[in-house]
Design an enzyme around this catalytic site. Structure first.
Site, PDB file in Angstrom:
ATOM      1  N   GLU A   1      13.248  28.558  31.820  1.00  0.00           N
ATOM      2  CA  GLU A   1      13.432  27.234  31.206  1.00  0.00           C
ATOM      3  C   GLU A   1      14.008  27.336  29.790  1.00  0.00           C
ATOM      4  O   GLU A   1      14.850  26.540  29.403  1.00  0.00           O
ATOM      5  CB  GLU A   1      12.092  26.487  31.194  1.00  0.00           C
ATOM      6  CG  GLU A   1      11.646  26.080  32.588  1.00  0.00           C
ATOM      7  CD  GLU A   1      10.221  25.523  32.637  1.00  0.00           C
ATOM      8  OE1 GLU A   1       9.593  25.383  31.573  1.00  0.00           O
ATOM      9  OE2 GLU A   1       9.749  25.232  33.751  1.00  0.00           O
TER      10      GLU A   1
ATOM     11  N   ASN B   1       3.397  11.359  32.350  1.00  0.00           N
ATOM     12  CA  ASN B   1       2.393  12.269  31.774  1.00  0.00           C
ATOM     13  C   ASN B   1       2.811  12.939  30.456  1.00  0.00           C
ATOM     14  O   ASN B   1       2.311  13.998  30.076  1.00  0.00           O
ATOM     15  CB  ASN B   1       1.916  13.287  32.816  1.00  0.00           C
ATOM     16  CG  ASN B   1       3.039  14.127  33.354  1.00  0.00           C
ATOM     17  OD1 ASN B   1       4.178  14.026  32.907  1.00  0.00           O
ATOM     18  ND2 ASN B   1       2.727  14.976  34.318  1.00  0.00           N
TER      19      ASN B   1
ATOM     20  N   TYR C   1      13.875  21.226  37.325  1.00  0.00           N
ATOM     21  CA  TYR C   1      12.894  20.917  38.380  1.00  0.00           C
ATOM     22  C   TYR C   1      13.416  21.358  39.759  1.00  0.00           C
ATOM     23  O   TYR C   1      13.232  20.653  40.746  1.00  0.00           O
ATOM     24  CB  TYR C   1      12.592  19.418  38.391  1.00  0.00           C
ATOM     25  CG  TYR C   1      11.651  18.962  37.278  1.00  0.00           C
ATOM     26  CD1 TYR C   1      10.499  19.673  36.951  1.00  0.00           C
ATOM     27  CD2 TYR C   1      11.899  17.784  36.582  1.00  0.00           C
ATOM     28  CE1 TYR C   1       9.637  19.240  35.940  1.00  0.00           C
ATOM     29  CE2 TYR C   1      11.029  17.340  35.571  1.00  0.00           C
ATOM     30  CZ  TYR C   1       9.907  18.076  35.261  1.00  0.00           C
ATOM     31  OH  TYR C   1       9.041  17.642  34.266  1.00  0.00           O
TER      32      TYR C   1
ATOM     33  N   HIS D   1       5.825  18.199  28.978  1.00  0.00           N
ATOM     34  CA  HIS D   1       6.057  19.308  29.909  1.00  0.00           C
ATOM     35  C   HIS D   1       5.644  20.608  29.237  1.00  0.00           C
ATOM     36  O   HIS D   1       5.872  20.799  28.034  1.00  0.00           O
ATOM     37  CB  HIS D   1       7.548  19.404  30.284  1.00  0.00           C
ATOM     38  CG  HIS D   1       7.888  20.701  30.946  1.00  0.00           C
ATOM     39  ND1 HIS D   1       7.670  20.933  32.290  1.00  0.00           N
ATOM     40  CD2 HIS D   1       8.374  21.867  30.444  1.00  0.00           C
ATOM     41  CE1 HIS D   1       8.025  22.178  32.590  1.00  0.00           C
ATOM     42  NE2 HIS D   1       8.453  22.772  31.485  1.00  0.00           N
TER      43      HIS D   1
ATOM     44  N   LYS E   1       8.288  14.212  26.835  1.00  0.00           N
ATOM     45  CA  LYS E   1       9.105  13.451  27.783  1.00  0.00           C
ATOM     46  C   LYS E   1       9.440  12.069  27.200  1.00  0.00           C
ATOM     47  O   LYS E   1       8.861  11.663  26.165  1.00  0.00           O
ATOM     48  CB  LYS E   1       8.332  13.326  29.092  1.00  0.00           C
ATOM     49  CG  LYS E   1       8.095  14.682  29.785  1.00  0.00           C
ATOM     50  CD  LYS E   1       7.297  14.496  31.063  1.00  0.00           C
ATOM     51  CE  LYS E   1       7.116  15.791  31.808  1.00  0.00           C
ATOM     52  NZ  LYS E   1       6.387  15.595  33.088  1.00  0.00           N
TER      53      LYS E   1
HETATM   54  P1  IDP Z   1       3.606  20.029  35.712  1.00  0.00           P
HETATM   55  O1  IDP Z   1       4.457  19.130  34.847  1.00  0.00           O
HETATM   56  O2  IDP Z   1       2.145  19.879  35.398  1.00  0.00           O
HETATM   57  O3  IDP Z   1       4.051  21.461  35.697  1.00  0.00           O
HETATM   58  P2  IDP Z   1       4.821  19.798  38.334  1.00  0.00           P
HETATM   59  O4  IDP Z   1       4.120  19.900  39.641  1.00  0.00           O
HETATM   60  O5  IDP Z   1       5.727  20.908  37.937  1.00  0.00           O
HETATM   61  O6  IDP Z   1       3.723  19.499  37.226  1.00  0.00           O
HETATM   62  O7  IDP Z   1       5.646  18.435  38.370  1.00  0.00           O
HETATM   63  C1  IDP Z   1       6.634  18.166  37.398  1.00  0.00           C
HETATM   64  C2  IDP Z   1       6.532  16.707  37.000  1.00  0.00           C
HETATM   65  O8  IDP Z   1       6.839  15.897  38.122  1.00  0.00           O
HETATM   66  C3  IDP Z   1       5.155  16.251  36.577  1.00  0.00           C
HETATM   67  O9  IDP Z   1       4.854  16.575  35.244  1.00  0.00           O
HETATM   68  C4  IDP Z   1       5.273  14.754  36.772  1.00  0.00           C
HETATM   69  O10 IDP Z   1       6.026  14.164  35.725  1.00  0.00           O
HETATM   70  C5  IDP Z   1       6.109  14.698  38.038  1.00  0.00           C
HETATM   71  N1  IDP Z   1       5.241  14.587  39.227  1.00  0.00           N
HETATM   72  C6  IDP Z   1       4.540  15.569  39.851  1.00  0.00           C
HETATM   73  N2  IDP Z   1       3.859  15.097  40.905  1.00  0.00           N
HETATM   74  C7  IDP Z   1       4.150  13.779  40.956  1.00  0.00           C
HETATM   75  C8  IDP Z   1       3.749  12.722  41.855  1.00  0.00           C
HETATM   76  O11 IDP Z   1       2.987  12.913  42.797  1.00  0.00           O
HETATM   77  N3  IDP Z   1       4.253  11.483  41.579  1.00  0.00           N
HETATM   78  C9  IDP Z   1       5.091  11.225  40.549  1.00  0.00           C
HETATM   79  N4  IDP Z   1       5.497  12.193  39.704  1.00  0.00           N
HETATM   80  C10 IDP Z   1       5.036  13.447  39.895  1.00  0.00           C
HETATM   81 MG    MG Z   2       5.769  22.369  36.459  1.00  0.00          MG
END
Ligand code: IDP
Ligand code: MG
Length: 194
Positions: A170, A156, A93, A159, A53
């Protein structure tokens, strides 16, 4: 000086040729031609989408993240850097567009380029999720990408597709078929049983 260089060049070229020849092991399944497509290479179908990212790219973590997947034994079959559009992101997303954090997620993901990759190998979807770690870095164990390089869920670093179906969807979204390279990796017969 110039003369020295001219004399040295053929020597170096010769050394280089011999050394390269000795360094490339001769495995029965894949000869040198196997670095291109080779039908005797096990046809491992499982693929996943990994993306570094914008925070990971800005922090120059691309190399370290690629290294982990290479080191594990997965095969890189697609790689590109791009600035993501909001349109592509909303498809990527699609399950999150109604979440309260979605606007800030869009801002984050479009804040700079991403490096997106397709990795192939045995159980690659599940293994990559384990290597990347949980969504929230606060819960991510040391040794995972998120556990080693990030602190907060909103930044984080990486992805990883979360299921086989998700990975297929994807990959089709981010890559055209012709951008994915079918190639024989010489150590494939060492890292997997055929
Ligand atoms: P993942 O990346 O571990 O699959 P997902 O639930 O698919 O997690 O969420 C996609 C992305 O959305 C996360 O990697 C993160 O960047 C963002 N995200 C998820 N939950 C939150 C939140 O509570 N606050 C801010 N960003 C979030
Ligand atoms: Mg995800």
């Amino acid at each position: 000086m110039l003369l020295q260089r001219v004399m040295f060049l053929p020597l170096f070229t010769q050394w280089n040729r011999q050394t390269t020849k000795n360094l490339v092991p001769r495995f029965p399944a894949v000869r040198l031609t196997g670095f291109r497509s080779n039908s005797s290479v096990p046809d491992v179908k499982e693929r996943t989408l990994i993306a570094v990212k914008p925070d990971g790219v800005q922090r120059r973590l691309v190399g370290q993240i690629i290294r982990r997947f290479e080191q594990r034994g997965f095969k890189l079959v697609g790689l590109k850097m791009l600035q993501v559009s909001e349109e592509l992101l909303s498809q990527h997303y699609c399950q999150l567009t109604q979440k309260p954090f979605y606007p800030s997620l869009v801002e984050y993901m479009t804040s700079g380029p991403v490096v997106v990759m397709v990795w192939e190998g045995q159980n690659v979807v599940q293994s990559s999720r384990a290597m990347v770690g949980p969504t929230n870095p606060a819960a991510a164990p040391a040794g995972t990408v998120r556990g080693d390089f990030s602190l907060h869920v909103s930044r984080n670093v990486v992805h990883a597709s979360d299921s086989l179906e998700g990975a297929q969807r994807e990959i089709q979204l981010w890559f055209q078929g012709k951008e994915l390279v079918k190639w024989g990796c010489w150590d494939q017969t060492l890292t997997c049983e055929e």
